[in-house]
Design a protein around this motif. Sequence first.
Motif, mmCIF file in Angstrom:
data_model
loop_
_atom_site.group_PDB
_atom_site.id
_atom_site.type_symbol
_atom_site.label_atom_id
_atom_site.label_comp_id
_atom_site.label_asym_id
_atom_site.label_seq_id
_atom_site.Cartn_x
_atom_site.Cartn_y
_atom_site.Cartn_z
ATOM 1 N N GLY A 184 0.814 -1.205 0.000
ATOM 2 C CA GLY A 184 0.000 0.000 0.000
ATOM 3 C C GLY A 184 0.854 1.263 0.000
ATOM 4 O O GLY A 184 2.074 1.217 -0.147
ATOM 5 N N THR A 185 0.184 2.374 0.161
ATOM 6 C CA THR A 185 0.864 3.669 0.202
ATOM 7 C C THR A 185 1.188 4.044 1.640
ATOM 8 O O THR A 185 0.681 3.443 2.597
ATOM 9 C CB THR A 185 -0.025 4.763 -0.415
ATOM 10 N N SER A 186 2.043 5.036 1.803
ATOM 11 C CA SER A 186 2.419 5.498 3.135
ATOM 12 C C SER A 186 1.178 5.967 3.899
ATOM 13 O O SER A 186 0.394 6.762 3.393
ATOM 14 C CB SER A 186 3.427 6.640 3.015
ATOM 15 N N GLY A 187 1.004 5.443 5.096
ATOM 16 C CA GLY A 187 -0.141 5.805 5.918
ATOM 17 C C GLY A 187 -1.328 4.884 5.781
ATOM 18 O O GLY A 187 -2.317 5.039 6.511
ATOM 19 N N SER A 188 -1.233 3.918 4.887
ATOM 20 C CA SER A 188 -2.394 3.057 4.631
ATOM 21 C C SER A 188 -2.719 2.113 5.784
ATOM 22 O O SER A 188 -3.879 1.756 5.997
ATOM 23 C CB SER A 188 -2.192 2.255 3.332
ATOM 24 N N VAL A 189 -1.693 1.700 6.546
ATOM 25 C CA VAL A 189 -1.962 0.824 7.695
ATOM 26 C C VAL A 189 -1.267 1.286 8.978
ATOM 27 O O VAL A 189 -1.459 0.682 10.029
ATOM 28 C CB VAL A 189 -1.561 -0.644 7.408
ATOM 29 N N ALA A 190 -0.469 2.342 8.904
ATOM 30 C CA ALA A 190 0.279 2.789 10.082
ATOM 31 C C ALA A 190 -0.643 3.087 11.263
ATOM 32 O O ALA A 190 -0.279 2.840 12.426
ATOM 33 C CB ALA A 190 1.111 4.020 9.744
ATOM 34 N N PHE A 191 -1.840 3.579 10.966
ATOM 35 C CA PHE A 191 -2.795 3.921 12.034
ATOM 36 C C PHE A 191 -3.254 2.686 12.808
ATOM 37 O O PHE A 191 -3.806 2.798 13.903
ATOM 38 C CB PHE A 191 -4.014 4.627 11.429
ATOM 39 N N THR A 192 -3.036 1.502 12.236
ATOM 40 C CA THR A 192 -3.444 0.257 12.881
ATOM 41 C C THR A 192 -2.536 -0.096 14.053
ATOM 42 O O THR A 192 -2.886 -0.914 14.890
ATOM 43 C CB THR A 192 -3.431 -0.900 11.847
ATOM 44 N N PHE A 193 -1.348 0.531 14.103
ATOM 45 C CA PHE A 193 -0.363 0.212 15.126
ATOM 46 C C PHE A 193 -0.022 1.441 15.965
ATOM 47 O O PHE A 193 -0.060 2.566 15.484
ATOM 48 C CB PHE A 193 0.928 -0.306 14.475
ATOM 49 N N THR A 194 0.333 1.188 17.214
ATOM 50 C CA THR A 194 0.850 2.233 18.100
ATOM 51 C C THR A 194 2.323 1.958 18.356
ATOM 52 O O THR A 194 2.689 0.844 18.763
ATOM 53 C CB THR A 194 0.093 2.253 19.438
ATOM 54 N N ARG A 195 3.163 2.945 18.095
ATOM 55 C CA ARG A 195 4.603 2.766 18.290
ATOM 56 C C ARG A 195 4.939 2.984 19.760
ATOM 57 O O ARG A 195 4.554 3.991 20.362
ATOM 58 C CB ARG A 195 5.389 3.744 17.415
ATOM 59 N N MET A 196 5.651 2.027 20.340
ATOM 60 C CA MET A 196 5.954 2.073 21.761
ATOM 61 C C MET A 196 7.384 1.613 22.014
ATOM 62 O O MET A 196 8.003 0.959 21.173
ATOM 63 C CB MET A 196 4.983 1.163 22.551
ATOM 64 N N GLY A 197 7.897 1.972 23.183
ATOM 65 C CA GLY A 197 9.158 1.416 23.650
ATOM 66 C C GLY A 197 8.859 0.183 24.480
ATOM 67 O O GLY A 197 7.951 0.196 25.311
ATOM 68 N N GLU A 198 9.598 -0.880 24.226
ATOM 69 C CA GLU A 198 9.379 -2.125 24.974
ATOM 70 C C GLU A 198 10.668 -2.554 25.637
ATOM 71 O O GLU A 198 11.707 -2.690 24.980
ATOM 72 C CB GLU A 198 8.861 -3.222 24.050
ATOM 73 N N PHE A 199 10.610 -2.789 26.935
ATOM 74 C CA PHE A 199 11.778 -3.146 27.730
ATOM 75 C C PHE A 199 11.543 -4.505 28.394
ATOM 76 O O PHE A 199 10.507 -4.714 29.025
ATOM 77 C CB PHE A 199 12.028 -2.091 28.817
ATOM 78 N N LYS A 200 12.510 -5.391 28.219
ATOM 79 C CA LYS A 200 12.433 -6.698 28.879
ATOM 80 C C LYS A 200 13.412 -6.681 30.050
ATOM 81 O O LYS A 200 14.607 -6.442 29.869
ATOM 82 C CB LYS A 200 12.779 -7.825 27.909
ATOM 83 N N ILE A 201 12.900 -6.930 31.245
ATOM 84 C CA ILE A 201 13.684 -6.834 32.477
ATOM 85 C C ILE A 201 13.716 -8.189 33.164
ATOM 86 O O ILE A 201 12.693 -8.881 33.248
ATOM 87 C CB ILE A 201 13.060 -5.788 33.432
ATOM 88 N N LYS A 202 14.881 -8.583 33.663
ATOM 89 C CA LYS A 202 14.983 -9.848 34.387
ATOM 90 C C LYS A 202 14.181 -9.770 35.675
ATOM 91 O O LYS A 202 14.299 -8.821 36.444
ATOM 92 C CB LYS A 202 16.441 -10.166 34.700
ATOM 93 N N ASN A 203 13.358 -10.776 35.881
ATOM 94 C CA ASN A 203 12.521 -10.819 37.078
ATOM 95 C C ASN A 203 13.308 -11.448 38.217
ATOM 96 O O ASN A 203 13.627 -12.636 38.199
ATOM 97 C CB ASN A 203 11.257 -11.631 36.797
#
Length: 236
Positions: free
Chosen positions: A122-141
């Motif tokens: 598709g074109t730019s912007g066609s599906v980007a709205f379907t996702f939320t960009r986030m920071g993800e951190f994996k921490i040892k429990n």
Amino acid sequence: MGRIFEVRKGAMFARWDKMAKDFTRIGKEIAIAVKAGGPDPDNNPALRRCYLNAKACNMPKDRVEAAIKRAMGKDTSNYDEMVYEGYAPHGVAVLVETATDNATRTVANVRMHFTKGKGALGTSGSVAFTFTRMGEFKIKNTGQNLEELELELIDYGLEEIGEDAEGNIIVRAAFNEFGTMNKAIEDRKLELISAELTRIPNTTVELNEEQANEVLKMVDNLEQDDDVQKVYHNLK
């Protein structure tokens, strides 16, 4: 016995393929980080993150250092980060992040994977709205109380907190709070396993097994492409 060996050998090659792909992806991330902020991880948060993620992928330290040296060379490739959007079969949204030194080649390859997979680029912007960009951190429990940790991190952009299948703590923060959250975690001496930017689907599509396999085959082909860094989709 022979059949068992074949299955084990196939699994071993699959692990090697994934490791090779991870090393290539991190190598490009290192090149981009060094070009943007220099070779000193103490003064370059993006490079520090590369070190962390390389360790999580079992990438040898000498390979990381070699990638940094290459990035400092005059003849090294300059990678442009480009995002492509489209749909897999059955209306599943797909977003592809790439790092490339040849955009013409990359878009042609990405389009080919979509077409062969019965999807459509598709074109730019066609599906980007379907996702939320986030920071993800994996921490040892190490026995942290999640409720207490949530209260500690809420003022640093915390959006979600929980555990993965291995029992590691997963913290997600708003995209523009990535650096703030990263520092908050480091300041608390929490053991970070990985830290990366990700895209979380806002809605998901549920398919039957046959349809889902069609989608996942296209996603897998995209992920195997040398220019592709990450592939996101909203298949449930």
